[in-house]
Design an enzyme around this catalytic site. Structure first.
Site, PDB file in Angstrom:
ATOM      1  N   LEU A 160     100.047  31.114  45.730  1.00 16.03           N
ATOM      2  CA  LEU A 160      99.488  31.959  46.803  1.00 16.03           C
ATOM      3  C   LEU A 160      99.490  33.412  46.325  1.00 16.03           C
ATOM      4  CD1 LEU A 160      98.783  32.071  50.040  1.00 16.03           C
ATOM      5  CD2 LEU A 160     101.080  33.033  50.191  1.00 16.03           C
ATOM      6  N   ASP A 218     100.562  42.970  64.347  1.00 13.62           N
ATOM      7  CA  ASP A 218     100.843  43.978  65.375  1.00 13.62           C
ATOM      8  C   ASP A 218     101.700  43.396  66.500  1.00 13.62           C
ATOM      9  OD1 ASP A 218     100.687  46.503  66.481  1.00 13.62           O
ATOM     10  OD2 ASP A 218      98.875  46.038  67.628  1.00 13.62           O
ATOM     11  N   HIS A 222     110.624  45.271  63.981  1.00 13.17           N
ATOM     12  CA  HIS A 222     110.086  45.254  62.610  1.00 13.17           C
ATOM     13  C   HIS A 222     110.888  44.283  61.737  1.00 13.17           C
ATOM     14  CE1 HIS A 222     107.335  48.339  63.682  1.00 13.17           C
ATOM     15  NE2 HIS A 222     108.236  49.292  63.797  1.00 13.17           N
ATOM     16  N   TRP A 280     107.665  43.682  71.096  1.00 12.58           N
ATOM     17  CA  TRP A 280     108.579  42.536  71.059  1.00 12.58           C
ATOM     18  C   TRP A 280     110.023  43.025  71.265  1.00 12.58           C
ATOM     19  CZ3 TRP A 280     112.811  40.960  68.289  1.00 12.58           C
ATOM     20  CH2 TRP A 280     113.129  39.590  68.340  1.00 12.58           C
TER      21      TRP A 280
HETATM   22  C1  IPE Z   1      97.979  48.539  62.843  1.00 14.75           C
HETATM   23  O1  IPE Z   1      98.785  48.576  63.968  1.00 14.75           O
HETATM   24  C2  IPE Z   1      98.794  48.764  61.609  1.00 14.75           C
HETATM   25  C3  IPE Z   1      99.706  47.690  61.244  1.00 14.75           C
HETATM   26  C4  IPE Z   1      99.838  46.542  61.830  1.00 14.75           C
HETATM   27  C5  IPE Z   1     100.490  47.959  60.068  1.00 14.75           C
HETATM   28  P1  IPE Z   1      98.990  49.888  64.834  1.00 14.75           P
HETATM   29  O2  IPE Z   1      99.951  49.546  65.893  1.00 14.75           O
HETATM   30  O3  IPE Z   1      99.337  51.038  63.958  1.00 14.75           O
HETATM   31  O4  IPE Z   1      97.522  50.121  65.419  1.00 14.75           O
HETATM   32  P2  IPE Z   1      97.054  50.989  66.683  1.00 14.75           P
HETATM   33  O5  IPE Z   1      97.702  52.340  66.567  1.00 14.75           O
HETATM   34  O6  IPE Z   1      97.510  50.282  67.907  1.00 14.75           O
HETATM   35  O7  IPE Z   1      95.572  51.027  66.581  1.00 14.75           O
HETATM   36  C1  IPE Z   2     103.100  46.574  63.917  1.00 14.61           C
HETATM   37  O1  IPE Z   2     103.848  46.573  65.074  1.00 14.61           O
HETATM   38  C2  IPE Z   2     103.894  47.018  62.721  1.00 14.61           C
HETATM   39  C3  IPE Z   2     103.566  48.373  62.234  1.00 14.61           C
HETATM   40  C4  IPE Z   2     102.560  49.103  62.656  1.00 14.61           C
HETATM   41  C5  IPE Z   2     104.428  48.921  61.222  1.00 14.61           C
HETATM   42  P1  IPE Z   2     103.909  47.852  66.011  1.00 14.61           P
HETATM   43  O2  IPE Z   2     105.081  48.679  65.610  1.00 14.61           O
HETATM   44  O3  IPE Z   2     102.623  48.588  66.022  1.00 14.61           O
HETATM   45  O4  IPE Z   2     104.175  47.191  67.426  1.00 14.61           O
HETATM   46  P2  IPE Z   2     103.579  47.644  68.816  1.00 14.61           P
HETATM   47  O5  IPE Z   2     102.085  47.617  68.687  1.00 14.61           O
HETATM   48  O6  IPE Z   2     104.083  49.023  69.083  1.00 14.61           O
HETATM   49  O7  IPE Z   2     104.092  46.629  69.771  1.00 14.61           O
HETATM   50 MG    MG Z   3     100.962  48.444  67.186  1.00 19.14          MG
END
Ligand code: IPE
Ligand code: IPE
Ligand code: MG
Length: 248
Positions: free
Chosen positions: A132, A21, A38, A26
């Site tokens: 792995l 996450d 991403h 970032w």
């Molecule tokens: C969890 O992150 C899903 C992934 C890392 C793929 P999210 O950013 O979707 O989670 P919430 O919405 O903050 O709980």
């Molecule tokens: C996690 O990073 C990746 C996915 C959920 C696809 P986020 O996109 O949730 O990043 P933040 O939490 O918004 O920073």
């Molecule tokens: Mg997130």
């Protein structure tokens, strides 16, 4: 009964699971579009896979796209789908040569035919690899996994037992995670491996996923090594078991 594999006292976790996450933040901090975050997240995953191999981790499971991530803006969702399609083409040959066995865990519903074929092809191409096991949870939700497993058992007229559910779930080919890491500072599970983390050690890092480097992984592994995993027993029991093991 299937049990978490690592047992108490293991220095390097056999199975590490990660909620990757923080990609969006970032990018936003750098005044860049979320998708750039991403993209950087893919780089970070490549580095993490290498680091896990070097440290002797045998199974790495990452959360790449949740059942709920469909609710994001259309542009971000389609960008993530394209990123997956591109990563399949670019990353799989290298992973195959590096001895990584790939699994995509999650629903295939809603994915394009091209992506679904790519996922299956990648799994076929890497199925004999042993260094792995890399599980990429994509279009995955812990609740979805439990529900689809129960539905499958019911369909086959099988009893709904713990062992039965385990073998019908998407992660039946690996032991449960020993260590679950979430980057990005949030202290929640967000519908990741609900069933399988019953006895995983939880570790939360404030680092955003693109910044989660080898040193950050080592910190998590070191924290894991200091934990005492009791699996419901007492500390005294665990210590005497360890003394017996050391003596034998
Ligand atoms: C969890 O992150 C899903 C992934 C890392 C793929 P999210 O950013 O979707 O989670 P919430 O919405 O903050 O709980
Ligand atoms: C996690 O990073 C990746 C996915 C959920 C696809 P986020 O996109 O949730 O990043 P933040 O939490 O918004 O920073
Ligand atoms: Mg997130």
């Amino acid at each position: 009964m299937h049990r978490p594999d690592g047992g108490p006292g293991g220095a390097v976790p056999h199975h590490v699971a990660i909620v990757m996450d923080g990609n969006g933040r970032w990018a936003t901090r750098r005044f860049m579009p979320r998708l750039a975050g991403h993209r950087q997240g893919v780089e970070s995953l490549r580095r993490c896979v290498r680091a896990c191999v070097e440290r002797g981790v045998r199974v790495l499971t990452v959360f790449a796209f949740s059942s709920e991530n469909w609710n994001r803006p259309t542009e971000e969702v389609s960008g993530l789908m394209e990123l997956l399609a591109g990563a399949l083409v670019r990353e799989v040959p290298r992973l195959r040569d590096d001895g990584v066995q790939l699994h995509f865990v999650g629903s295939r519903e809603g994915l394009s035919v091209k992506v679904v074929e790519g996922l299956s092809q990648a799994e076929r191409d890497t199925r004999h690899n042993q260094r792995l096991v890399l599980n990429v949870c994509f279009n995955y939700g812990g609740r979805w996994d439990i529900a689809q497993a129960a539905a499958r058992l019911a369909e086959q007229g099988l009893p709904i037992t713990e062992d039965g559910l385990h073998s019908a779930m998407g992660m039946s080919h690996v032991p449960d995670p020993d260590l679950l890491i979430r980057t990005g500072g949030e202290m929640r599970i967000s519908n990741f491996l609900l069933w399988q983390i019953a006895y995983s050690e939880l570790y939360f890092s404030d680092r955003l996923w693109p910044d989660f480097d080898e040193a950050a992984l080592d910190e998590a592994i070191n924290a894991f090594a200091r934990r005492e995993r009791r699996f419901g027993k007492t500390s005294e029991q665990i210590q005497s078991e360890q003394a017996t093991e050391a003596g034998s």
